[in-house]
Design a protein around this motif. Structure first.
Motif, short mmCIF file in Angstrom:
data_model
loop_
_atom_site.label_atom_id
_atom_site.label_comp_id
_atom_site.label_asym_id
_atom_site.label_seq_id
_atom_site.Cartn_x
_atom_site.Cartn_y
_atom_site.Cartn_z
N LEU A 57 30.79 45.96 -12.14
CA LEU A 57 29.50 45.78 -12.47
C LEU A 57 29.17 44.21 -12.15
N GLU A 58 28.26 44.16 -11.09
CA GLU A 58 27.56 43.14 -10.64
C GLU A 58 26.18 42.70 -11.35
N VAL A 59 26.06 41.60 -12.06
CA VAL A 59 24.78 41.42 -12.50
C VAL A 59 24.09 40.06 -11.78
N TYR A 60 22.91 40.47 -11.40
CA TYR A 60 22.26 39.39 -10.64
C TYR A 60 20.93 38.94 -11.40
N THR A 61 20.79 37.62 -11.50
CA THR A 61 19.41 37.11 -12.03
C THR A 61 18.59 36.27 -11.40
N TYR A 62 17.53 35.95 -11.69
CA TYR A 62 16.41 35.26 -11.07
C TYR A 62 17.07 33.70 -11.67
N PRO A 63 16.51 32.61 -10.93
CA PRO A 63 16.99 31.24 -11.30
C PRO A 63 16.30 30.89 -12.52
N HIS A 64 17.11 29.95 -13.33
CA HIS A 64 16.53 29.19 -14.43
C HIS A 64 17.09 27.84 -14.61
N TRP A 65 16.49 26.86 -14.91
CA TRP A 65 16.70 25.72 -15.03
C TRP A 65 17.85 25.27 -15.94
N VAL A 66 18.62 24.37 -15.41
CA VAL A 66 19.89 23.71 -16.35
C VAL A 66 19.36 22.28 -16.63
N GLU A 67 18.79 21.81 -15.43
CA GLU A 67 18.58 20.33 -15.75
C GLU A 67 17.01 20.27 -14.80
N ASN A 68 16.24 19.41 -15.58
CA ASN A 68 14.85 19.17 -14.91
C ASN A 68 14.39 17.91 -14.67
N LEU A 69 13.36 17.83 -13.98
CA LEU A 69 12.84 16.56 -13.54
C LEU A 69 12.20 15.48 -14.52
N ASN A 70 12.16 14.28 -14.63
CA ASN A 70 11.49 13.51 -15.48
C ASN A 70 10.61 12.37 -14.63
N ASP A 71 9.34 12.47 -15.00
CA ASP A 71 8.49 11.26 -14.41
C ASP A 71 9.48 9.93 -14.28
N THR A 72 8.95 9.15 -13.43
CA THR A 72 9.85 8.07 -12.90
C THR A 72 9.10 7.10 -12.56
N GLN A 73 9.31 5.60 -12.94
CA GLN A 73 8.70 4.59 -12.36
C GLN A 73 10.01 3.52 -11.81
N LEU A 74 9.63 3.10 -10.48
CA LEU A 74 10.73 2.31 -10.13
C LEU A 74 10.01 1.00 -9.37
N ASP A 75 10.61 0.05 -9.34
CA ASP A 75 10.10 -1.20 -8.67
C ASP A 75 10.54 -0.77 -6.94
N SER A 76 9.51 -1.52 -6.44
CA SER A 76 9.75 -1.27 -4.72
C SER A 76 10.91 -1.88 -4.39
N GLY A 77 11.64 -1.06 -3.57
CA GLY A 77 12.97 -1.52 -3.17
C GLY A 77 14.28 -0.77 -4.09
N ASP A 78 14.22 -0.23 -5.01
CA ASP A 78 14.85 0.66 -6.11
C ASP A 78 15.38 1.87 -5.17
N GLN A 79 16.40 2.60 -5.67
CA GLN A 79 16.59 3.94 -5.20
C GLN A 79 16.26 4.96 -6.22
N LEU A 80 15.78 5.92 -5.58
CA LEU A 80 15.52 7.01 -6.37
C LEU A 80 16.55 8.06 -6.42
N ARG A 81 16.93 8.60 -7.64
CA ARG A 81 17.72 9.84 -7.53
C ARG A 81 17.28 10.65 -8.53
#
Length: 149
Positions: A57-81
């Protein structure tokens, strides 16, 4: 003689929600989930012998989020991840958009397995970003805004 029929999940336990119908000839698993995947064995036996059938028995599913994105504010020169993480079967692949346009790797921009990294952000990096997680059963979107101070 009428055989006795039994079912078992090989290398595991039958799902607790599983039901047997039609003199145990039918194994029914309502609301099947990924964890119900596996090899199942049906055994029929009587005084004249026995027969065993196995089925995967193989079960296939559509994607669903485990982790989501958050709005972010950074200073110029910082690194975004930012990391998008979704589950699904087959395993989802990821794409990124900035202001609705596909984002491509560049000298400061890396995209690996749902992770977007922008080294040394500047004002031109500000905008709305979307992560798409997709497999052959569907596509889901996550959005976040990047503001540069």
């Amino acid at each position: 003689p009428v055989p006795t029929i039994s079912w078992r999940k090989v290398n595991g336990h039958n799902p607790s929600k599983a039901r047997l119908r039609k003199s145990q000839a039918v194994l029914e698993i309502p609301n099947v989930q990924l964890e119900d995947s596996g090899m199942y064995e049906c055994k029929a036996e009587n005084s004249r012998g026995r027969n065993v059938f196995r089925g995967q028995l193989e079960v296939y599913t559509y994607p669903h989020w485990v982790e989501n994105l958050n709005d972010t504010q950074l200073d110029s020169g910082d690194q975004l991840r930012w990391e998008c993480k979704a589950t699904g079967k087959p395993r989802p692949t990821y794409r990124w958009l900035k202001n609705g346009v596909p984002l491509w790797p560049q000298s400061r921009i890396e995209m690996i397995n749902g992770v977007l990294m922008i080294h040394s952000v500047n004002l031109s990096d500000a905008g709305m970003y979307q992560c798409l997680a997709e497999n052959k059963y569907g596509t889901i979107y996550a959005s976040a805004e990047l503001k540069i101070l």
